[in-house]
Motif scaffolding. Structure first.
Motif, PDB file in Angstrom:
ATOM      1  N   UNK A 271       0.822  -1.202   0.000  1.00  0.00           N
ATOM      2  CA  UNK A 271       0.000   0.000   0.000  1.00  0.00           C
ATOM      3  C   UNK A 271       0.861   1.258   0.000  1.00  0.00           C
ATOM      4  N   UNK A 272       1.993   1.212   0.682  1.00  0.00           N
ATOM      5  CA  UNK A 272       2.899   2.369   0.723  1.00  0.00           C
ATOM      6  C   UNK A 272       3.714   2.515  -0.562  1.00  0.00           C
ATOM      7  N   UNK A 273       3.589   1.549  -1.473  1.00  0.00           N
ATOM      8  CA  UNK A 273       4.330   1.608  -2.725  1.00  0.00           C
ATOM      9  C   UNK A 273       5.760   1.140  -2.626  1.00  0.00           C
ATOM     10  N   UNK A 274       6.109   0.511  -1.506  1.00  0.00           N
ATOM     11  CA  UNK A 274       7.478   0.017  -1.352  1.00  0.00           C
ATOM     12  C   UNK A 274       7.643  -1.398  -1.901  1.00  0.00           C
ATOM     13  N   UNK A 275       6.515  -2.082  -2.117  1.00  0.00           N
ATOM     14  CA  UNK A 275       6.511  -3.345  -2.851  1.00  0.00           C
ATOM     15  C   UNK A 275       5.568  -3.168  -4.027  1.00  0.00           C
ATOM     16  N   UNK A 276       6.062  -3.421  -5.247  1.00  0.00           N
ATOM     17  CA  UNK A 276       5.262  -3.270  -6.460  1.00  0.00           C
ATOM     18  C   UNK A 276       5.210  -4.632  -7.146  1.00  0.00           C
ATOM     19  N   UNK A 277       4.216  -5.454  -6.806  1.00  0.00           N
ATOM     20  CA  UNK A 277       4.182  -6.848  -7.276  1.00  0.00           C
ATOM     21  C   UNK A 277       4.146  -6.995  -8.787  1.00  0.00           C
ATOM     22  N   UNK A 278       3.330  -6.175  -9.480  1.00  0.00           N
ATOM     23  CA  UNK A 278       3.189  -6.368 -10.920  1.00  0.00           C
ATOM     24  C   UNK A 278       4.467  -6.037 -11.688  1.00  0.00           C
ATOM     25  N   UNK A 279       5.348  -5.255 -11.068  1.00  0.00           N
ATOM     26  CA  UNK A 279       6.655  -4.980 -11.676  1.00  0.00           C
ATOM     27  C   UNK A 279       7.758  -5.836 -11.042  1.00  0.00           C
ATOM     28  N   UNK A 280       7.367  -6.554  -9.984  1.00  0.00           N
ATOM     29  CA  UNK A 280       8.291  -7.419  -9.247  1.00  0.00           C
ATOM     30  C   UNK A 280       9.531  -6.663  -8.754  1.00  0.00           C
ATOM     31  N   UNK A 281       9.281  -5.481  -8.197  1.00  0.00           N
ATOM     32  CA  UNK A 281      10.369  -4.670  -7.651  1.00  0.00           C
ATOM     33  C   UNK A 281       9.988  -4.149  -6.272  1.00  0.00           C
ATOM     34  N   UNK A 282      10.987  -3.721  -5.516  1.00  0.00           N
ATOM     35  CA  UNK A 282      10.772  -3.073  -4.220  1.00  0.00           C
ATOM     36  C   UNK A 282      11.462  -1.720  -4.208  1.00  0.00           C
ATOM     37  N   UNK A 284      12.203  -0.121  -0.970  1.00  0.00           N
ATOM     38  CA  UNK A 284      12.239   0.014   0.477  1.00  0.00           C
ATOM     39  C   UNK A 284      13.019   1.263   0.888  1.00  0.00           C
ATOM     40  N   UNK A 285      12.447   2.001   1.808  1.00  0.00           N
ATOM     41  CA  UNK A 285      13.112   3.205   2.304  1.00  0.00           C
ATOM     42  C   UNK A 285      14.175   2.862   3.340  1.00  0.00           C
ATOM     43  N   UNK A 286      14.023   1.703   3.954  1.00  0.00           N
ATOM     44  CA  UNK A 286      14.988   1.256   4.962  1.00  0.00           C
ATOM     45  C   UNK A 286      15.631  -0.043   4.485  1.00  0.00           C
ATOM     46  N   UNK A 287      16.930  -0.119   4.612  1.00  0.00           N
ATOM     47  CA  UNK A 287      17.658  -1.284   4.112  1.00  0.00           C
ATOM     48  C   UNK A 287      17.364  -2.549   4.901  1.00  0.00           C
ATOM     49  N   UNK A 288      16.874  -2.394   6.131  1.00  0.00           N
ATOM     50  CA  UNK A 288      16.622  -3.580   6.962  1.00  0.00           C
ATOM     51  C   UNK A 288      15.190  -4.115   6.833  1.00  0.00           C
ATOM     52  N   UNK A 289      14.406  -3.563   5.915  1.00  0.00           N
ATOM     53  CA  UNK A 289      13.028  -4.030   5.757  1.00  0.00           C
ATOM     54  C   UNK A 289      12.957  -5.513   5.384  1.00  0.00           C
ATOM     55  N   UNK A 290      13.802  -6.008   4.462  1.00  0.00           N
ATOM     56  CA  UNK A 290      13.768  -7.453   4.191  1.00  0.00           C
ATOM     57  C   UNK A 290      14.037  -8.300   5.434  1.00  0.00           C
ATOM     58  N   UNK A 291      14.892  -7.796   6.327  1.00  0.00           N
ATOM     59  CA  UNK A 291      15.158  -8.524   7.579  1.00  0.00           C
ATOM     60  C   UNK A 291      13.903  -8.602   8.443  1.00  0.00           C
ATOM     61  N   UNK A 292      13.080  -7.543   8.384  1.00  0.00           N
ATOM     62  CA  UNK A 292      11.822  -7.546   9.129  1.00  0.00           C
ATOM     63  C   UNK A 292      10.904  -8.646   8.600  1.00  0.00           C
ATOM     64  N   UNK A 293      10.833  -8.775   7.282  1.00  0.00           N
ATOM     65  CA  UNK A 293      10.027  -9.840   6.687  1.00  0.00           C
ATOM     66  C   UNK A 293      10.563 -11.217   7.079  1.00  0.00           C
ATOM     67  N   UNK A 294      11.874 -11.358   7.077  1.00  0.00           N
ATOM     68  CA  UNK A 294      12.472 -12.642   7.466  1.00  0.00           C
ATOM     69  C   UNK A 294      12.141 -12.998   8.903  1.00  0.00           C
ATOM     70  N   UNK A 295      12.087 -11.988   9.763  1.00  0.00           N
ATOM     71  CA  UNK A 295      11.727 -12.221  11.166  1.00  0.00           C
ATOM     72  C   UNK A 295      10.300 -12.737  11.276  1.00  0.00           C
TER      73      UNK A 295
END
Length: 320
Positions: A271-282, A284-295
């Protein structure tokens, strides 16, 4: 096992099968499944509540607001598989049409039977213009409410309901295979859950996610499996409410919450536009966001592994 216990179990499984199959095959007269459900539900309600309901849709199309009616007791039902978030709108629209068509001249009581989950409460009332009786606290029910009524019924009615389940053509033609799934043992169903969770969407690091659309679809599959036992419109295992072990049900409900939290996290970033599924890109404003998902993903894996290990089932691999 006593005959009454056999009847209760058969009837409960039969009603559950109706709920699962209707949810996955059709809504609101769009498919033959729903018409079949109306005919069966009329017989079900007649037996439980001593009504004489008939399927109004099979007679003519002059009742757009209602599906079943008992002209003697002046009771009518709308039978629908509308989801809980849309049920208030559905009720409001039905009441409006009911009044417009002057159905209150034939029926004094309007009731709703939802073939799936139902909204827990309605804080605001509904405008009936004092033309008929409608109380959402008692006039809105679902199939689980019918199951709850079973234990208070006399043996004679239970036998009638059991015969109804066994003799209904729809059940005779479709019931057997899916019935076996709904009657799975807890361990058998848990093993199917285990295999469904053993997937890259949970185990691959979010840093290397190859398809965000597939990730989203995987979460939808897992939530559907836990709630309904269904993935891709196919019944694979019994849903959480049908597990016999109360403690296991509680643990699986906790797992369900964890998966929903992961999907909520994903939806927030989409919703914030940091994940764009149809373009398969991200972006992220913060570099540790993927780590949050992994958690969050590891939290889901730890939760199901805790359940699996308690029942001597091989755990699944964690995030790597």
């Amino acid at each position: 096992m006593l005959k009454k216990e056999i009847f209760l179990k058969n009837i409960e499984h039969g009603i559950t099968y109706l709920e699962v199959s209707t949810r996955n095959r059709g809504r609101l007269r769009l498919f033959d499944q729903h018409i079949i459900a109306e005919d069966f539900v009329a017989k079900l309600l007649n037996t439980i509540y001593d009504y004489n309901l008939i399927n109004l849709n099979s007679k003519n199309k002059s009742y757009p607001a209602i599906d079943l009616g008992d002209y003697n007791k002046k009771v009518c039902f709308q039978v629908t598989s509308t989801s809980p978030e849309n049920q208030r709108k559905k009720i409001k629209e039905t009441i409006s049409i009911f009044i417009k068509e002057k159905d209150y001249q034939r029926f004094n009581f309007l009731k709703f039977l939802f073939l799936g989950d139902k909204q827990k409460e309605y804080r605001r009332g509904f405008d009936t213009q004092n033309l008929f009786t409608f109380d959402p606290k008692k006039d809105v029910i679902n199939l689980q409410d019918l199951i709850d009524e079973l234990s208070s019924l006399p043996d004679e009615k239970l036998e009638q309901l059991n015969h109804l389940i066994e003799s209904e053509p729809f059940y005779k033609n479709n019931f057997s295979a899916e019935m076996q799934i709904l009657q799975q043992g807890d361990i058998e169903a848990l093993k199917i859950y285990r295999d469904a969770f053993d997937r890259p969407a949970l185990q691959d690091s979010f840093h290397t996610e190859s398809s965000y659309q597939d990730f989203e679809a995987a979460l939808t599959d897992l939530i559907s499996l836990l709630k309904t036992g269904v993935i891709n419109r196919k019944l694979l295992a019994k849903p959480i409410p049908k597990f016999d072990d109360k403690n296991l049900r509680q643990e699986l409900n906790n797992l369900y919450k964890k998966v929903k939290q992961l999907r909520q996290l994903y939806n927030e970033y989409k919703k914030m536009g940091e994940i764009i599924p149809d373009q398969n890109i991200t972006k992220f404003k913060r570099t540790n966001t993927p780590d949050l998902f992994n958690t969050f993903k590891q939290n889901v894996i730890d939760t199901i592994n805790s359940i699996l290990e308690q029942h001597n089932i091989l755990p699944i691999d964690g995030v790597s």
